[in-house]
Scaffold this active site. Structure first.
Site, PDB file in Angstrom:
ATOM      1  CE  LYS A   1     -65.403  11.882  22.490  1.00  0.00           C
ATOM      2  NZ  LYS A   1     -64.218  11.766  23.356  1.00  0.00           N
ATOM      3  CG  ASN A   2     -64.474   8.894  27.200  1.00  0.00           C
ATOM      4  OD1 ASN A   2     -64.209   9.528  26.179  1.00  0.00           O
ATOM      5  ND2 ASN A   2     -64.688   9.489  28.360  1.00  0.00           N
TER       6      ASN A   2
ATOM      7  NE  ARG B   1     -54.906  12.256  24.679  1.00  0.00           N
ATOM      8  CZ  ARG B   1     -53.696  12.713  24.968  1.00  0.00           C
ATOM      9  NH1 ARG B   1     -53.112  13.547  24.149  1.00  0.00           N
ATOM     10  NH2 ARG B   1     -53.081  12.347  26.063  1.00  0.00           N
TER      11      ARG B   1
ATOM     12  CG  ASP C   1     -61.960  18.256  23.916  1.00  0.00           C
ATOM     13  OD1 ASP C   1     -62.452  18.720  22.880  1.00  0.00           O
ATOM     14  OD2 ASP C   1     -62.562  17.491  24.682  1.00  0.00           O
TER      15      ASP C   1
ATOM     16  CG  ASP D   1     -64.754  13.834  30.362  1.00  0.00           C
ATOM     17  OD1 ASP D   1     -63.815  14.639  30.238  1.00  0.00           O
ATOM     18  OD2 ASP D   1     -64.770  12.724  29.808  1.00  0.00           O
TER      19      ASP D   1
ATOM     20  CG  MET E   1     -57.238  15.048  36.105  1.00  0.00           C
ATOM     21  SD  MET E   1     -57.971  13.566  35.353  1.00  0.00           S
ATOM     22  CE  MET E   1     -58.172  12.540  36.805  1.00  0.00           C
TER      23      MET E   1
END
Length: 435
Positions: free
Chosen positions: A22-23, A97, A121, A319, A341
């Site tokens: 995904k990223n 995002r 998110d 994640d 984070m």
């Protein structure tokens, strides 16, 4: 709002293949804006966030052809910059995002961008300073309109510069990198993120004609070029899905093989699961997880309690901390989960406590998990998914629990996991989607 109804307590078995990352997909899809030539990308995951970004680019004028389920060809020959100020663009860009990463390519190629504050998110503050400070150092002039909650940036021409990023932001590095490849002169980016997704983006840009040195390191040196060409690119397997499946197998005492897992790109992830006592074997590019009746948490050499925390690559990706927290609830031993984070990412633990997990939320960033060693199975309950990763963590908990659980707001899970209910049902899970 859709929901999952999960009948827990079933062992899973069989083979499962992770989706495309995904990223990475969000980054490389934004990079097609850097050229007017066709770019074909394969192994794109069929998930909500990616589909929304593709539709956003389509609205901007990018010609998009879907070749197969996971393959698309993009051609950004004629871009409608006025579309960026439309209500449709605002609505689309504020839901994901990843939309922020169109800023670098548009500034590099067209000299301007209008960008409503992106969505994503709700896991705490997610600063955009790294993006804008980096692009500003390349010569972009940024303005923020608090009434519109939108950024405007313009430049006559981006120019290479040397910069030290305040944080090793993955998307921030990607944005600055995409701006720098068409800037005049040389750019040096110190403290650059170097995750596999950034490496993939860099290699794709090199295929397009960019000149980038230092790929896979935290110092990138970019020599700007006048134009970029098209290329073919394939996304890596999603390492977050791989980690999710490892955790799911352990929690449900299941024997699973993860096919084509991209083992060489997983970094410290396998070792992090080993610290929780989870056994597995590499078989080529596959990962075999045997049925495990119990798993025991390691201690540090001096006997102190294990801490698992996140860090920029090659550290552990944040994640996966939600998944590791859930796994720890049934381990033998205790562990501190330190989410550095994002200060809201651990707030889903109240749902696990309702299910019978023994967790102490120390503060917004740390939780101590006292493993039950399977002495008491988690109880079924009704819960709501707050974000993508917490949603899958709750799904894992529900699959291992006694009774029938419900998870509402599963659109959050769909944002990052492709047909997760159907794929897990093929392994023997009992998940029903209720629209």
């Amino acid at each position: 709002m859709a929901s999952f109804v999960i009948e827990g307590g079933h062992q899973l078995s069989g083979e499962i293949t992770p989706q495309g990352a995904k990223n990475e997909a969000l980054q490389v899809i934004c990079a097609v804006l850097l050229t007017e030539e066709p770019v074909t990308i394969t192994n794109i995951p069929a998930i909500r966030d990616v589909h929304k970004l593709i539709e956003l680019l389509r609205g901007m004028g990018v010609k998009i052809t879907q070749n197969t389920t996971d393959s698309y060809t993009f051609q950004a020959g004629n871009i409608d910059l006025d579309y960026l100020k439309s209500d449709a663009f605002r609505q689309q860009s504020q839901t994901i995002r990843g939309s922020i990463m169109i800023a670098g390519p548009l500034l590099a190629r067209f000299g301007e961008v209008y960008m409503p504050r992106p969505g994503g998110d709700k896991i705490g503050r997610r600063r955009l300073d790294t993006h804008f400070v980096g692009l500003n150092k390349l010569g972009a002039d940024f303005q923020f309109d608090p009434k519109e909650s939108a950024f405007t940036a313009k430049t006559k021409s981006l120019k290479g510069n040397t910069m030290l990023l305040e944080e090793a932001s993955v998307t921030g590095t990607a944005n600055v990198l995409m701006g720098a490849v068409l800037a005049k002169g040389t750019t040096k980016i110190y403290n650059a993120a170097c995750e596999p997704y950034l490496q993939q983006l860099s290699r794709m840009l090199v295929k397009m004609g960019a000149k980038i040195e230092g790929i896979a390191s935290n110092l990138l040196t970019i020599e700007g070029v006048d134009k970029l060409d098209g290329c073919d690119h394939r996304c890596l397997p999603d390492m977050i899905e791989v980690g999710s499946f490892i955790g799911m197998a352990a929690m449900t005492q299941s024997e699973i093989t993860i096919k084509n897992a991209g083992v060489e790109h997983l970094g410290i992830i396998p070792r992090s699961f080993e610290k929780l006592g989870i056994a597995f074997k590499f078989k080529g590019d596959d990962i075999y997880i045997p049925e495990q009746s119990r798993y025991e948490v390691e201690k540090f050499i001096d006997g102190s309690i294990l801490t698992i925390d996140d860090a920029p690559w090659p550290g552990l990706t944040p994640d996966l901390l939600s998944i590791m927290l859930v796994i720890a609830t049934q381990a033998n031993g205790s562990v501190v989960i330190h989410q550095k984070m994002f200060e809201s990412r651990l707030f889903f633990v109240d749902k696990l406590i309702d299910m019978g997990a023994q967790i102490i939320l120390c503060d917004p960033h740390r939780a101590t998990v006292i493993g039950l060693n399977r002495a008491n199975k988690l109880r079924s309950t009704v819960m709501t998914s707050p974000d993508i990763r917490a949603g899958v963590a709750l799904l894992i908990a529900a699959l291992s629990a006694d009774g029938v659980s419900q998870i509402h707001n599963i659109e959050q899970i769909d944002r990052g996991y492709q047909n997760i209910d159907l794929r897990l049902n093929n392994l023997g899970a009992k998940i029903t989607r209720m629209e």
